[in-house]
Design a protein around this motif. Structure first.
Motif, short mmCIF file in Angstrom:
data_model
loop_
_atom_site.label_atom_id
_atom_site.label_comp_id
_atom_site.label_asym_id
_atom_site.label_seq_id
_atom_site.Cartn_x
_atom_site.Cartn_y
_atom_site.Cartn_z
N UNK A 360 -30.40 11.89 38.36
CA UNK A 360 -31.42 12.42 37.46
C UNK A 360 -31.71 11.40 36.37
N UNK A 361 -32.97 11.21 36.05
CA UNK A 361 -33.41 10.13 35.17
C UNK A 361 -32.86 10.26 33.75
N UNK A 362 -32.60 11.46 33.30
CA UNK A 362 -32.13 11.63 31.92
C UNK A 362 -30.78 10.92 31.71
N UNK A 363 -29.87 11.11 32.66
CA UNK A 363 -28.57 10.48 32.53
C UNK A 363 -28.63 8.97 32.69
N UNK A 366 -30.02 7.19 29.61
CA UNK A 366 -29.00 7.09 28.56
C UNK A 366 -28.01 5.97 28.90
N UNK A 367 -27.66 5.84 30.17
CA UNK A 367 -26.75 4.77 30.59
C UNK A 367 -27.36 3.41 30.28
N UNK A 368 -28.65 3.23 30.57
CA UNK A 368 -29.31 1.96 30.31
C UNK A 368 -29.37 1.66 28.82
N UNK A 374 -24.95 -1.95 23.63
CA UNK A 374 -23.60 -2.52 23.57
C UNK A 374 -23.66 -4.04 23.38
N UNK A 375 -24.70 -4.67 23.92
CA UNK A 375 -24.84 -6.12 23.83
C UNK A 375 -25.50 -6.55 22.53
#
Length: 376
Positions: A360-363, A366-368, A374-375
């Motif tokens: 699902x695109x929502x998760x 958020x991961x992206x 983080x970088x």
């Protein structure tokens, strides 16, 4: 206190056609938290406008243009150098979304201009044509350029990652996620679409894919010919456009005429209403010669469609019991027999099944965001 500005990511891979890469990018674009991460785009064939141009600009993102390297290579590379000289300092990351390793220049040059995160993202697991000696040399050189220029490697599947990067380079699999709710089965939409397409009482087989060697339309139509013998009420919806050479489109048209299927095969072209069209289908057919991880295969399962994939496609696309894999070595009759008896009576539940499997695109959005932040 001064408001913190979102980080900016430069994406390459959006073209004039609606394909798997374009769908992947616009899905993420729609669901990103734009107060945290903003996607801008480079059109590397600026003679043509990219799809979703209006949506991208209306959201406040930027689109830069670079002349196609095929029409004017010197101008192409020079425009890239000028562009990154002017804007590189604004970007945390640059991402080259690609079906091939024959072009890596943006990643290579981005290191010179100091973009911290330089990502090569593999979206495919095979070449459209045979690789000649010159292209093999280019690929060898590009692998070395990538090793020097790239900081991160992404792939839409394990198969796509191993194909492009080999076994020694670690890569991150980023699933080709979708908005599952858009594909959730709706009987009212089904009735309306089937009526508008004049297929009310038909057994409807669907295919989504541009007309290229990869998508194997020739075999697809041979399979449908056998299905039509079994079930004369069968119809085939071909959704997709012509990219570059029209050869494969012409072959498909000729094959349909040769078999006398003109009244039961609909060439619908490039469509923006694929979620609705999938409601009208009864099953989905994708006998590709190769794929990375086909977004349409995820979409079709979310729509509750029995799906028939060639066994050259990664099994990672088989998220549900609806996915069936058949060898391209099997005859068109064998394919047809399995497809002709397919059905699904509980289509609405599969949108949730696909979402629960992590597509699902929502998760994923958020991961992206987390990866880029983080970088930063």
């Amino acid at each position: 206190m001064k408001k913190k500005m979102p980080i900016r990511v430069l994406q390459i891979g959006m073209t004039k056609n609606i394909g798997g890469v374009e769908t992947y990018l616009i899905q993420q674009f729609d669901y990103l938290d734009k107060s945290q991460v903003v996607y801008d785009f480079v059109n590397i064939t600026s003679e043509d406008e990219i799809v979703f141009k209006d949506k991208i600009l209306q959201a406040g993102s930027r689109i830069y243009g670079v002349r196609s390297r095929h029409s004017n290579p010197i101008r192409h590379y020079w425009q890239w150098i000028k562009l990154l000289h002017n804007i590189a300092g604004e970007y945390t990351a640059i991402v080259l979304n690609s079906n091939s390793i024959t072009y890596v220049f943006p990643i290579f040059i981005a290191r010179f201009f100091g973009i911290p995160m330089r990502i090569m993202h593999s979206h495919n697991s095979g070449f459209e044509h045979k690789i000649g000696f010159i292209k093999k040399i280019i690929i060898t050189i590009n692998r070395r350029l990538l090793k020097w220029g790239a900081t991160d490697y992404f792939a839409c599947s394990k198969l796509a990652g191993r194909w492009m990067f080999g076994d020694k380079i670690p890569f991150t699999v980023i699933p080709n996620a979708i908005d599952c709710n858009k594909f959730r089965f709706n009987s009212d939409v089904r009735k309306e679409l089937r009526k508008s397409l004049d297929i009310d009482d038909k057994f409807v087989i669907g295919h989504v894919g541009r007309f290229t060697y990869q998508k194997n339309h020739n075999f697809l139509i041979e399979i449908f010919y056998e299905i039509h013998k079994i079930n004369p009420k069968a119809v085939l919806l071909l959704i997709g456009n012509v990219v570059g050479d029209k050869l494969y489109y012409k072959i498909a048209k000729q094959k349909v005429q040769q078999y006398g299927l003109m009244n039961c095969v609909q060439f619908l072209g490039m469509r923006s209403d694929v979620p609705f069209l999938m409601q009208a289908m009864d099953c989905f057919l994708l006998p590709s010669r190769f794929e990375g991880l086909p977004v349409v295969g995820i979409e079709a399962q979310a729509a509750g469609l029995p799906c028939f994939f060639s066994d050259t496609i990664t099994r990672e696309v088989g998220l549900t019991e609806l996915a069936h894999f058949i060898s391209l070595e099997k005859s068109d009759e064998e394919w047809a027999k399995k497809i002709a008896r397919s059905h699904c009576t509980e289509r609405a539940k599969f949108a949730n099944v696909v979402a629960e499997k992590g597509y699902d695109i929502h998760g994923i959005s958020k991961k992206m965001e987390d990866i880029y932040l983080e970088k930063n």
